[in-house]
Design an enzyme around this catalytic site. Structure first.
Site, PDB file in Angstrom:
ATOM      1  N   TYR A  92     126.353  69.051 -24.274  1.00  0.00           N
ATOM      2  CA  TYR A  92     126.175  70.510 -24.244  1.00  0.00           C
ATOM      3  C   TYR A  92     125.999  71.073 -25.637  1.00  0.00           C
ATOM      4  O   TYR A  92     126.541  70.533 -26.578  1.00  0.00           O
ATOM      5  CB  TYR A  92     127.377  71.188 -23.578  1.00  0.00           C
ATOM      6  CG  TYR A  92     127.607  70.784 -22.139  1.00  0.00           C
ATOM      7  CD1 TYR A  92     126.634  70.122 -21.384  1.00  0.00           C
ATOM      8  CD2 TYR A  92     128.828  71.068 -21.513  1.00  0.00           C
ATOM      9  CE1 TYR A  92     126.876  69.770 -20.060  1.00  0.00           C
ATOM     10  CE2 TYR A  92     129.069  70.716 -20.185  1.00  0.00           C
ATOM     11  CZ  TYR A  92     128.088  70.063 -19.469  1.00  0.00           C
ATOM     12  OH  TYR A  92     128.317  69.713 -18.163  1.00  0.00           O
ATOM     13  N   GLY A 106     123.850  86.413  -5.677  1.00  0.00           N
ATOM     14  CA  GLY A 106     122.884  87.321  -5.043  1.00  0.00           C
ATOM     15  C   GLY A 106     121.960  87.996  -6.053  1.00  0.00           C
ATOM     16  O   GLY A 106     121.079  88.777  -5.679  1.00  0.00           O
ATOM     17  N   LYS A 107     122.112  87.664  -7.342  1.00  0.00           N
ATOM     18  CA  LYS A 107     121.352  88.396  -8.367  1.00  0.00           C
ATOM     19  C   LYS A 107     119.844  88.132  -8.319  1.00  0.00           C
ATOM     20  O   LYS A 107     119.073  88.904  -8.880  1.00  0.00           O
ATOM     21  CB  LYS A 107     121.921  88.103  -9.758  1.00  0.00           C
ATOM     22  CG  LYS A 107     121.655  86.717 -10.267  1.00  0.00           C
ATOM     23  CD  LYS A 107     122.724  86.246 -11.255  1.00  0.00           C
ATOM     24  CE  LYS A 107     122.676  86.984 -12.560  1.00  0.00           C
ATOM     25  NZ  LYS A 107     123.759  86.529 -13.454  1.00  0.00           N
ATOM     26  N   LEU A 163     128.240  78.240  -7.916  1.00  0.00           N
ATOM     27  CA  LEU A 163     127.400  79.400  -7.574  1.00  0.00           C
ATOM     28  C   LEU A 163     125.915  79.035  -7.605  1.00  0.00           C
ATOM     29  O   LEU A 163     125.059  79.926  -7.640  1.00  0.00           O
ATOM     30  CB  LEU A 163     127.658  80.569  -8.539  1.00  0.00           C
ATOM     31  CG  LEU A 163     129.008  81.282  -8.394  1.00  0.00           C
ATOM     32  CD1 LEU A 163     129.133  82.423  -9.410  1.00  0.00           C
ATOM     33  CD2 LEU A 163     129.206  81.818  -6.979  1.00  0.00           C
ATOM     34  N   GLY A 164     125.597  77.753  -7.589  1.00  0.00           N
ATOM     35  CA  GLY A 164     124.192  77.358  -7.579  1.00  0.00           C
ATOM     36  C   GLY A 164     123.413  78.028  -8.707  1.00  0.00           C
ATOM     37  O   GLY A 164     122.400  78.685  -8.474  1.00  0.00           O
ATOM     38  N   LEU A 184     124.102  82.152  -6.005  1.00  0.00           N
ATOM     39  CA  LEU A 184     125.065  82.598  -4.996  1.00  0.00           C
ATOM     40  C   LEU A 184     125.857  83.829  -5.445  1.00  0.00           C
ATOM     41  O   LEU A 184     126.848  84.186  -4.818  1.00  0.00           O
ATOM     42  CB  LEU A 184     125.996  81.445  -4.617  1.00  0.00           C
ATOM     43  CG  LEU A 184     125.353  80.425  -3.659  1.00  0.00           C
ATOM     44  CD1 LEU A 184     126.170  79.135  -3.593  1.00  0.00           C
ATOM     45  CD2 LEU A 184     125.195  81.025  -2.262  1.00  0.00           C
TER      46      LEU A 184
HETATM   47  P1  NAP Z   1     127.485  78.086 -11.486  1.00  0.00           P
HETATM   48  O1  NAP Z   1     128.697  78.796 -10.999  1.00  0.00           O
HETATM   49  O2  NAP Z   1     126.614  77.505 -10.458  1.00  0.00           O
HETATM   50  O3  NAP Z   1     126.585  79.050 -12.389  1.00  0.00           O
HETATM   51  C1  NAP Z   1     127.180  79.795 -13.420  1.00  0.00           C
HETATM   52  C2  NAP Z   1     126.204  80.842 -13.915  1.00  0.00           C
HETATM   53  O4  NAP Z   1     125.960  81.815 -12.903  1.00  0.00           O
HETATM   54  C3  NAP Z   1     126.756  81.602 -15.098  1.00  0.00           C
HETATM   55  O5  NAP Z   1     126.509  80.932 -16.300  1.00  0.00           O
HETATM   56  C4  NAP Z   1     126.034  82.926 -14.966  1.00  0.00           C
HETATM   57  O6  NAP Z   1     124.720  82.742 -15.482  1.00  0.00           O
HETATM   58  C5  NAP Z   1     125.979  83.129 -13.459  1.00  0.00           C
HETATM   59  N1  NAP Z   1     127.190  83.788 -12.932  1.00  0.00           N
HETATM   60  C6  NAP Z   1     128.453  83.291 -12.926  1.00  0.00           C
HETATM   61  N2  NAP Z   1     129.295  84.148 -12.350  1.00  0.00           N
HETATM   62  C7  NAP Z   1     128.578  85.204 -11.958  1.00  0.00           C
HETATM   63  C8  NAP Z   1     128.921  86.394 -11.304  1.00  0.00           C
HETATM   64  N3  NAP Z   1     130.168  86.655 -10.927  1.00  0.00           N
HETATM   65  N4  NAP Z   1     127.925  87.293 -11.062  1.00  0.00           N
HETATM   66  C9  NAP Z   1     126.640  87.026 -11.425  1.00  0.00           C
HETATM   67  N5  NAP Z   1     126.267  85.900 -12.071  1.00  0.00           N
HETATM   68  C10 NAP Z   1     127.224  84.987 -12.336  1.00  0.00           C
HETATM   69  O7  NAP Z   1     128.037  76.963 -12.461  1.00  0.00           O
HETATM   70  P2  NAP Z   1     127.293  76.130 -13.634  1.00  0.00           P
HETATM   71  O8  NAP Z   1     127.260  76.981 -14.869  1.00  0.00           O
HETATM   72  O9  NAP Z   1     126.033  75.535 -13.158  1.00  0.00           O
HETATM   73  O10 NAP Z   1     128.336  74.973 -13.835  1.00  0.00           O
HETATM   74  C11 NAP Z   1     129.675  75.272 -14.242  1.00  0.00           C
HETATM   75  C12 NAP Z   1     130.185  74.190 -15.160  1.00  0.00           C
HETATM   76  O11 NAP Z   1     130.131  72.934 -14.472  1.00  0.00           O
HETATM   77  C13 NAP Z   1     129.387  73.949 -16.448  1.00  0.00           C
HETATM   78  O12 NAP Z   1     129.721  74.825 -17.491  1.00  0.00           O
HETATM   79  C14 NAP Z   1     129.774  72.529 -16.772  1.00  0.00           C
HETATM   80  O13 NAP Z   1     131.057  72.507 -17.385  1.00  0.00           O
HETATM   81  C15 NAP Z   1     129.853  71.885 -15.395  1.00  0.00           C
HETATM   82  N6  NAP Z   1     128.565  71.226 -14.996  1.00  0.00           N
HETATM   83  C16 NAP Z   1     128.545  69.865 -14.948  1.00  0.00           C
HETATM   84  C17 NAP Z   1     127.375  69.204 -14.589  1.00  0.00           C
HETATM   85  C18 NAP Z   1     127.364  67.696 -14.546  1.00  0.00           C
HETATM   86  O14 NAP Z   1     126.281  67.098 -14.488  1.00  0.00           O
HETATM   87  N7  NAP Z   1     128.515  67.065 -14.573  1.00  0.00           N
HETATM   88  C19 NAP Z   1     126.218  69.912 -14.257  1.00  0.00           C
HETATM   89  C20 NAP Z   1     126.284  71.315 -14.268  1.00  0.00           C
HETATM   90  C21 NAP Z   1     127.463  71.949 -14.634  1.00  0.00           C
HETATM   91  P3  NAP Z   1     123.755  83.953 -15.935  1.00  0.00           P
HETATM   92  O15 NAP Z   1     124.605  85.025 -16.500  1.00  0.00           O
HETATM   93  O16 NAP Z   1     122.812  83.312 -16.882  1.00  0.00           O
HETATM   94  O17 NAP Z   1     123.076  84.390 -14.666  1.00  0.00           O
END
Ligand code: NAP
Length: 346
Positions: free
Chosen positions: A53, A243-244, A236-237, A241
């Site tokens: 990262y 809804g934005k 949250l995909g 998820l």
């Molecule tokens: P996620 O929950 O699917 O997406 C998070 C993103 O959604 C945020 O960065 C933000 O992006 C948006 N968001 C989050 N909360 C929100 C809310 N309440 N309202 C509106 N938008 C919201 O999770 P992810 O970031 O993909 O993954 C989370 C963590 O999992 C990572 O930081 C990492 O530590 C780990 N991860 C691991 C792998 C792996 O291969 N092992 C892969 C992916 C992730 P915006 O503000 O840009 O919209």
């Protein structure tokens, strides 16, 4: 904040784990430190990062996220109150800038990766050291159907476990986990560890959300029977998820607006599913994000839900989801949508 046992270890991790991969790209050091302060004040003791990262991965920001986290640990102290998870990349010819392209899960690479992570994190041990993805090709990152692929020189899981054993014995790692793994890989590790007295795999960090419940097909049983729980990522995909992105909206600065190729969670089927889940959330008087996170949190095979946030407002909403209980009728409604539109975003 509920604490749950990490696998068969003596560690208790918060039901919500703070993801970090936006730090150093979408978030500055100051924003990341504010997130860490906010989350830890609310009972989060578990933080997940990776040598790879910030994301999207690129040479200029590789290791920056760990460095940001390390500076927070150095400034605030209390290292022993934090359960720190990081990862070593598996075979990845696409990341030629990491160890001059020698990214294999063998002794020289793992040992060097760990030393570099320890330096950046300003600590002398990692609580949970994870293999970011296997050395062999597997059907992860968006693939559901099995694609038969093989490489002649894949590092055997047994060789990797032996290296991890050495590092646990040296006190540099407390426990080990896998990520983006399959049922075969997890069982093979568990059995080899039992036979050889190598460290046991304590967690599986795989994607899991309303749009991707593929973990339930084979791995959920493994998680239950072997006490090796899921650390659910992308709950949250990628933000879909929340809804934005509904109705084709592309909010300024949001992940998929900035990187449209991150469209794994925006297929037509996924968008239909999002509409159906949004109606359920509206009917229950909660936000779609809270429904989605509460669903993941409530699954019996989940040890911790790894959330990501780019603002404190998002972080607050996501942490609050830990208190949301989904009544049975809501779970049934969710399962009905899942039955109609199963795993649109593997
Ligand atoms: P996620 O929950 O699917 O997406 C998070 C993103 O959604 C945020 O960065 C933000 O992006 C948006 N968001 C989050 N909360 C929100 C809310 N309440 N309202 C509106 N938008 C919201 O999770 P992810 O970031 O993909 O993954 C989370 C963590 O999992 C990572 O930081 C990492 O530590 C780990 N991860 C691991 C792998 C792996 O291969 N092992 C892969 C992916 C992730 P915006 O503000 O840009 O919209």
């Amino acid at each position: 904040m509920e604490l749950r046992p990490l696998g068969q270890t003596d560690l208790k991790v918060s039901a919500i784990c703070l993801g970090t991969m936006t730090w150093g790209e979408q978030n500055t050091l100051a924003e990341a430190h504010a997130q860490l302060d906010f989350a830890t004040e609310r009972g989060v003791n578990f933080v997940d990062t990776a040598e790879l990262y910030a994301v999207p991965p690129r040479a200029e920001t590789q290791g920056v996220t760990e460095r940001i986290l390390g500076e927070w640990i150095a400034a605030r102290g209390g290292r022993d109150r934090l359960i720190l998870a990081t990862k070593v990349v598996g075979r990845s010819p696409q990341f030629g800038y990491i160890r001059e392209g020698r990214t294999r899960l063998d002794a020289p690479n793992i040992e060097r990766a760990l030393e570099d992570s320890l330096k950046r994190l300003q600590t002398d041990y990692i609580d949970l050291y994870q293999l970011h993805w296997p050395d062999r090709p597997v059907n992860n990152f968006g693939r559901l159907g099995y694609v038969h692929d093989t490489v002649p020189d894949a590092v055997p899981l047994e060789e990797t476990l032996q290296v991890l054993d050495k590092l646990v014995r040296a006190g540099k790692i407390r426990y080990v986990g896998v990520s983006n793994e399959t049922p075969w890989g997890v069982m093979r590790c568990v059995q080899a560890s039992m036979q050889q007295r190598w460290p046991r795999i304590q967690s599986i960090q795989n994607p899991y959300s309303l749009l991707n419940r593929s973990f339930e097909v084979g791995l959920a049983e493994v998680a239950h029977q072997e006490q090796v729980g899921l650390l659910a990522y992308s709950p949250l995909g990628f933000g879909v998820l929340s809804g934005k992105y509904r109705g084709g909206k592309r909010p300024a600065g949001a992940r998929i607006t900035r990187w449209p190729n991150y469209d794994r969670y925006l297929s037509p089927a996924a968008q239909r599913a999002v509409e159906a889940y949004a109606r359920i959330a509206e009917g229950a008087g909660m936000s779609l994000a809270q429904l989605a996170l509460a669903f993941v949190n409530s699954r019996p095979f989940v040890t911790s839900t790894i959330i990501g946030a780019t603002s404190l407002a998002q972080l607050e909403e996501n942490l609050a989801a830990e208190q949301v209980v989904l009544p049975p009728a809501l779970r049934t409604a969710i399962d009905e949508v899942h039955g109609d539109i199963s795993n649109p975003s593997p």
